[in-house]
Design a protein around this motif. Structure first.
Motif, mmCIF file in Angstrom:
data_model
loop_
_atom_site.group_PDB
_atom_site.id
_atom_site.type_symbol
_atom_site.label_atom_id
_atom_site.label_comp_id
_atom_site.label_asym_id
_atom_site.label_seq_id
_atom_site.Cartn_x
_atom_site.Cartn_y
_atom_site.Cartn_z
ATOM 1 N N LEU A 1 89.374 68.121 69.380
ATOM 2 C CA LEU A 1 89.056 69.238 68.486
ATOM 3 C C LEU A 1 88.758 68.734 67.081
ATOM 4 O O LEU A 1 87.858 69.240 66.398
ATOM 5 N N GLY A 2 89.516 67.730 66.638
ATOM 6 C CA GLY A 2 89.250 67.133 65.330
ATOM 7 C C GLY A 2 87.901 66.438 65.300
ATOM 8 O O GLY A 2 87.154 66.536 64.316
ATOM 9 N N ASP A 3 87.565 65.721 66.367
ATOM 10 C CA ASP A 3 86.267 65.053 66.446
ATOM 11 C C ASP A 3 85.121 66.057 66.365
ATOM 12 O O ASP A 3 84.096 65.804 65.739
ATOM 13 N N ILE A 4 85.291 67.206 67.036
ATOM 14 C CA ILE A 4 84.217 68.197 67.141
ATOM 15 C C ILE A 4 84.122 69.065 65.886
ATOM 16 O O ILE A 4 83.046 69.250 65.304
ATOM 17 N N HIS A 5 85.259 69.620 65.465
ATOM 18 C CA HIS A 5 85.252 70.633 64.399
ATOM 19 C C HIS A 5 85.643 70.090 63.028
ATOM 20 O O HIS A 5 85.597 70.841 62.043
ATOM 21 N N GLY A 6 86.026 68.841 62.953
ATOM 22 C CA GLY A 6 86.419 68.254 61.675
ATOM 23 C C GLY A 6 87.902 67.986 61.625
ATOM 24 O O GLY A 6 88.717 68.867 61.902
ATOM 25 N N ARG A 7 88.269 66.725 61.262
ATOM 26 C CA ARG A 7 89.685 66.338 61.262
ATOM 27 C C ARG A 7 90.479 67.103 60.205
ATOM 28 O O ARG A 7 91.617 67.513 60.441
ATOM 29 N N LYS A 8 89.890 67.298 59.041
ATOM 30 C CA LYS A 8 90.585 68.034 57.985
ATOM 31 C C LYS A 8 90.882 69.464 58.428
ATOM 32 O O LYS A 8 92.006 69.945 58.278
ATOM 33 N N ARG A 9 89.876 70.137 58.979
ATOM 34 C CA ARG A 9 90.046 71.527 59.389
ATOM 35 C C ARG A 9 91.145 71.660 60.438
ATOM 36 O O ARG A 9 92.032 72.510 60.337
ATOM 37 N N VAL A 10 91.096 70.815 61.465
ATOM 38 C CA VAL A 10 92.086 70.907 62.537
ATOM 39 C C VAL A 10 93.467 70.486 62.040
ATOM 40 O O VAL A 10 94.485 71.067 62.429
#
Length: 504
Positions: free
Chosen positions: A79-88
């Protein structure tokens, strides 16, 4: 774009100034998770007494967290790879903080168990991003220093968790009994959420693998079918449906393997990369990690119950008794990675298994000799020996398991290693019903509680020693001298599969 490049949309100077703030934030989150795992064990007897939890609920307070954490780790990384590590990461730390509040204000044991499961699921979103963010934020030449700091944080969490739990429980702040062990996460989590949104630079993988929610569902279902009958079986008189459920878990795991093969052929992004198991050292290493997790899951819970319920010690005395163990783990871990493994290779890990087994047997002998009159200082020697053995295994094991894995699969492999360790821990906590509570009668007079718990502890130690023996034998399949083509510190927690890309 690789992790060592900077996006043209992100000015180099501000990013350079902000990265140390970002490091402090993600390291604090990692510390919060580490402490939360160890802080709960020391408060377990107080939770049972004040909340009126059954023994099976006590097991689920710890095992539920481990199960949810294990089931979500790889998915959290993707999920971090796809949507962004900061966001997740921010979703994870926010959810972890909310779950901590629900734990602290739980009205009954059922609510506490549910909140702990939610807490584990949120940790699975938060923790995989920590080293991914470091990898994206710091250039390669600085990462050694950063990962050294991470190792220090791990050691500090191991030492401070039980002590902090003991003090918060002993102090009974505002008459809240055990609840401050969870509520202490609130100010830390809120600060991390606010500061993280400001100082962490967003990054994601340009070619991230897809989610495998069916795989997650099958893993979770199989583990639940195995763990639930184990934890409830004794209370319910081991009904037939429990055995059917445990047998059915094997069918579910077989279905998982078949599905993962199809998933690999269809889009190349399975939850479990089955081709990795063709590497003998990896397959053996996964077995070692799982069995090691089982042993630790059994030991730490029964150890707490032995000291506080069996011997009648206060949480503070129990917490202080464990300090030599934590220090020995930290010292031995540092020595094994820096000095011993480069020279002696696999023998160091095998020596660790035998050393830990020797410490367990020494503890068993002292417990039998001194009985209810055993003192904290008499436990120090076996705990130091056990801690030294654990440190020799724990730190270099991941590199040994990954050393023959193709570099392109290092992310998938490291995520799987962390997952099976947590699954083993959850399984060990479930087995406590068999190897510990199975030795204790349902109804005990007050005078019988101490001797019964001491006897059950000794019986459980025999199982832990046997587990260490099994680990020693499994380690013969590990490479004699692990190759150093995988950056061990990054691989240990990294569950993303691609190089991170900074985004504006």
């Amino acid at each position: 774009m690789t992790s060592t490049e900077t996006s043209p949309h992100v000015p180099a100077a501000p990013a350079d100034r902000r990265r140390w703030f970002a490091l402090a934030i993600v390291m604090t989150a990692a510390f919060m998770d580490l402490v939360d795992v160890t802080i709960v064990n020391i408060a377990i007897p107080s939770i049972r007494q004040e909340a009126g939890a059954s023994w099976s609920q006590i097991q689920w307070i710890t095992a539920g967290y481990a199960l949810a954490f294990a089931a979500g780790l790889i998915t959290g990384g993707r999920l971090g790879d796809i949507h962004g590590r900061k966001r997740v990461f921010l979703v994870g730390i926010g959810g972890f903080t909310l779950a901590s509040a629900l734990c602290g204000f739980a009205a009954n044991p059922e609510m506490l168990v549910a909140a702990r499961i939610l807490q584990g699921a949120m940790a699975a979103l938060m923790v995989p991003q920590v080293l991914s963010i470091v990898h994206a934020t710091f250039p390669a030449h600085e990462r050694g220093k950063v990962f050294g700091l991470f190792g220090a944080i791990v050691g500090l969490g191991a030492v401070s968790g039980p002590l902090l739990g003991a003090l918060l429980t002993e102090w009974n702040l505002f008459g809240l009994e055990w609840r401050p062990i969870f509520l202490i996460n609130l100010p830390v989590g809120i600060a991390g959420l606010i500061l993280g949104s400001r100082f962490i630079t967003e990054s994601r993988a340009p070619r991230a693998l897809k989610l495998d929610l069916v795989g997650v569902g099958l893993v979770t279902l199989g583990l639940l079918m195995l763990l639930y009958p184990l934890t409830r079986g004794r209370e319910l008189g081991w009904p037939l449906w429990g055995y059917v459920s445990m047998a059915g878990a094997l069918v579910v795991f077989a279905a998982l393997v078949a599905y993962e093969k199809r998933k690999t052929a269809r889009d190349g992004s399975p939850l479990v990369e089955l081709s990795l198991f063709k590497v003998k050292s990896f397959a053996a290493g996964i077995a070692v990690q799982t069995v090691f997790g089982i042993g630790l899951g059994v030991f730490f819970l029964v150890w707490t119950l032995y000291m506080q319920t069996g011997l009648g010690w206060s949480p503070l005395r129990a917490g202080l008794t464990g300090v030599p163990f934590s220090i020995a783990v930290s010292v031995a871990a540092g020595m094994s990675v820096q000095k011993l493994v480069p020279r002696f290779g696999r023998k160091v890990l095998q020596a660790g298994a035998l050393t830990m087994a020797a410490g367990v047997l020494l503890y068993l002998w002292e417990s039998e000799r001194y009985g209810l009159g055993i003192a904290s200082w008499q436990m120090a020697l076996p705990l130091i020996v056990m801690g030294a053995g654990m440190g020799l295994i724990f730190a270099p094991l991941t590199d040994a398991v990954l050393s023959e894995v193709p570099r392109e699969h290092a992310g998938s492999a490291s995520g799987l290693i962390n997952t099976v360790m947590q699954m083993g821990n959850a399984l060990g906590l479930g087995l406590v019903s068999v190897v510990f509570f199975g030795r204790i009668s349902e109804r005990l007079a007050p005078a019988e509680v101490g001797p019964a718990f001491v006897d059950a502890f000794q019986y459980a130690l025999g199982w832990v020693a046997a587990v260490m023996g099994a680990i020693f034998l499994l380690m013969f399949a590990l490479p004699k001298r692990p190759a150093q083509h995988v950056e061990g510190a990054e691989a240990e927690v990294q569950v993303g599969e691609r190089e991170p890309e900074l985004v504006s």
